[in-house]
Motif scaffolding. Structure first.
Motif, PDB file in Angstrom:
ATOM      1  N   ARG A 205      -1.721  13.499  11.346  1.00 47.42           N
ATOM      2  CA  ARG A 205      -1.016  12.211  11.322  1.00 47.42           C
ATOM      3  C   ARG A 205      -1.988  11.035  11.259  1.00 47.42           C
ATOM      4  N   GLY A 206      -3.064  11.139  11.994  1.00 45.58           N
ATOM      5  CA  GLY A 206      -4.052  10.067  11.980  1.00 45.58           C
ATOM      6  C   GLY A 206      -4.700   9.916  10.617  1.00 45.58           C
ATOM      7  N   ARG A 207      -5.025  11.051  10.002  1.00 42.97           N
ATOM      8  CA  ARG A 207      -5.624  11.013   8.656  1.00 42.97           C
ATOM      9  C   ARG A 207      -4.646  10.408   7.657  1.00 42.97           C
ATOM     10  N   ALA A 208      -3.378  10.828   7.720  1.00 43.52           N
ATOM     11  CA  ALA A 208      -2.362  10.280   6.813  1.00 43.52           C
ATOM     12  C   ALA A 208      -2.204   8.780   7.037  1.00 43.52           C
ATOM     13  N   ARG A 209      -2.217   8.381   8.290  1.00 39.20           N
ATOM     14  CA  ARG A 209      -2.081   6.953   8.594  1.00 39.20           C
ATOM     15  C   ARG A 209      -3.253   6.166   8.023  1.00 39.20           C
ATOM     16  N   ASN A 210      -4.462   6.685   8.164  1.00 41.95           N
ATOM     17  CA  ASN A 210      -5.639   6.007   7.609  1.00 41.95           C
ATOM     18  C   ASN A 210      -5.533   5.888   6.094  1.00 41.95           C
ATOM     19  N   LEU A 211      -5.074   6.944   5.438  1.00 43.92           N
ATOM     20  CA  LEU A 211      -4.922   6.896   3.979  1.00 43.92           C
ATOM     21  C   LEU A 211      -3.864   5.868   3.570  1.00 43.92           C
ATOM     22  N   ARG A 212      -2.795   5.767   4.348  1.00 41.62           N
ATOM     23  CA  ARG A 212      -1.749   4.786   4.030  1.00 41.62           C
ATOM     24  C   ARG A 212      -2.238   3.360   4.218  1.00 41.62           C
ATOM     25  N   GLN A 213      -3.154   3.153   5.145  1.00 38.97           N
ATOM     26  CA  GLN A 213      -3.632   1.801   5.430  1.00 38.97           C
ATOM     27  C   GLN A 213      -4.663   1.303   4.422  1.00 38.97           C
ATOM     28  N   THR A 214      -5.204   2.203   3.597  1.00 39.13           N
ATOM     29  CA  THR A 214      -6.216   1.796   2.621  1.00 39.13           C
ATOM     30  C   THR A 214      -5.851   2.293   1.221  1.00 39.13           C
ATOM     31  N   PRO A 215      -4.713   1.830   0.681  1.00 38.56           N
ATOM     32  CA  PRO A 215      -4.307   2.316  -0.639  1.00 38.56           C
ATOM     33  C   PRO A 215      -5.145   1.689  -1.754  1.00 38.56           C
ATOM     34  N   THR A 216      -5.219   2.404  -2.871  1.00 43.06           N
ATOM     35  CA  THR A 216      -5.823   1.815  -4.064  1.00 43.06           C
ATOM     36  C   THR A 216      -4.821   0.820  -4.644  1.00 43.06           C
ATOM     37  N   ASP A 217      -5.267   0.021  -5.597  1.00 45.60           N
ATOM     38  CA  ASP A 217      -4.353  -0.939  -6.232  1.00 45.60           C
ATOM     39  C   ASP A 217      -3.183  -0.211  -6.889  1.00 45.60           C
ATOM     40  N   ALA A 218      -3.478   0.915  -7.546  1.00 43.95           N
ATOM     41  CA  ALA A 218      -2.430   1.676  -8.215  1.00 43.95           C
ATOM     42  C   ALA A 218      -1.438   2.257  -7.209  1.00 43.95           C
ATOM     43  N   GLU A 219      -1.945   2.774  -6.084  1.00 46.16           N
ATOM     44  CA  GLU A 219      -1.057   3.313  -5.048  1.00 46.16           C
ATOM     45  C   GLU A 219      -0.160   2.211  -4.478  1.00 46.16           C
ATOM     46  N   ALA A 220      -0.728   1.048  -4.234  1.00 53.89           N
ATOM     47  CA  ALA A 220       0.051  -0.066  -3.677  1.00 53.89           C
ATOM     48  C   ALA A 220       1.151  -0.489  -4.649  1.00 53.89           C
ATOM     49  N   LEU A 221       0.821  -0.568  -5.937  1.00 58.33           N
ATOM     50  CA  LEU A 221       1.816  -0.964  -6.928  1.00 58.33           C
ATOM     51  C   LEU A 221       2.934   0.075  -7.034  1.00 58.33           C
ATOM     52  N   LEU A 222       2.562   1.349  -7.134  1.00 56.83           N
ATOM     53  CA  LEU A 222       3.583   2.384  -7.260  1.00 56.83           C
ATOM     54  C   LEU A 222       4.441   2.455  -6.000  1.00 56.83           C
ATOM     55  N   TRP A 223       3.817   2.335  -4.835  1.00 53.65           N
ATOM     56  CA  TRP A 223       4.583   2.377  -3.589  1.00 53.65           C
ATOM     57  C   TRP A 223       5.584   1.228  -3.521  1.00 53.65           C
ATOM     58  N   SER A 224       5.217   0.061  -4.047  1.00 56.68           N
ATOM     59  CA  SER A 224       6.145  -1.075  -4.028  1.00 56.68           C
ATOM     60  C   SER A 224       7.393  -0.787  -4.856  1.00 56.68           C
ATOM     61  N   LYS A 225       7.300   0.138  -5.806  1.00 54.87           N
ATOM     62  CA  LYS A 225       8.447   0.498  -6.653  1.00 54.87           C
ATOM     63  C   LYS A 225       9.225   1.702  -6.112  1.00 54.87           C
TER      64      LYS A 225
END
Length: 159
Positions: A26-46
């Motif tokens: 869970r901690g690793r997943a949380r860390n990955l969610r807190q530092t998304p790439t630009d592409a991840e952030a854009l896709l997640w917003s959709k």
């Protein structure tokens, strides 16, 4: 005030560290969610909040020892976003092995280059929707398939 003889003293081992919500997977997943790439952030917003045709997606979801960039459990769909480092031969082989493992766990894996997401988000979303809404009968579990088969046999054999 005599000290307790050494034979009667108890030594308590300290408890193991508790990982809880902040450690481990869970901690690793949380860390990955807190530092998304630009592409991840854009896709997640959709994809977030069921914005794509009501499908629920999860971000950095642990599956089979890996963290899927995005996963739609109801559609057995995993979406992976790849940067330039994934074009290297050794990375491509690892990606293929990872996709095979995820496939063995019943997931269809879609891979997109970060550039595709950033420059053609509409096309990426159309592809995701196409796979998310594809025929669900192909992903029936064997138990359900056998149950339906028995029901059909029963209907065929009754006068």
């Amino acid at each position: 005030d005599s000290p307790i003889p050494p034979t009667f003293q108890t030594t308590k081992k300290p408890p193991p560290p508790r990982l809880g919500v902040w450690g481990g997977v869970r901690g690793r997943a949380r860390n990955l969610r807190q530092t998304p790439t630009d592409a991840e952030a854009l896709l997640w917003s959709k994809l977030r909040d069921r914005r794509l045709a009501g499908y629920k997606f999860r971000r950095q979801h642990p599956i089979a020892g890996y963290f899927a960039d995005f996963a739609c459990i109801e559609s057995n769909l995993v979406i992976e976003l790849d940067g330039g480092q994934h074009a290297m031969p050794h990375s491509a082989q690892r990606d293929q092995a990872r996709s095979a493992i995820l496939s063995n766990h019943g997931f269809h894996v879609l891979r997109f280059w970060n550039n595709d997401v950033l420059q053609n988000i509409t096309g990426v979303l159309e592809t995701i929707l196409q796979f998310a809404s594809s025929d669900k009968t192909s992903s029936l579990t064997p138990t359900l398939s056998r149950q339906r088969e028995r029901e059909q046999d029963h209907k065929d054999n009754t006068p």
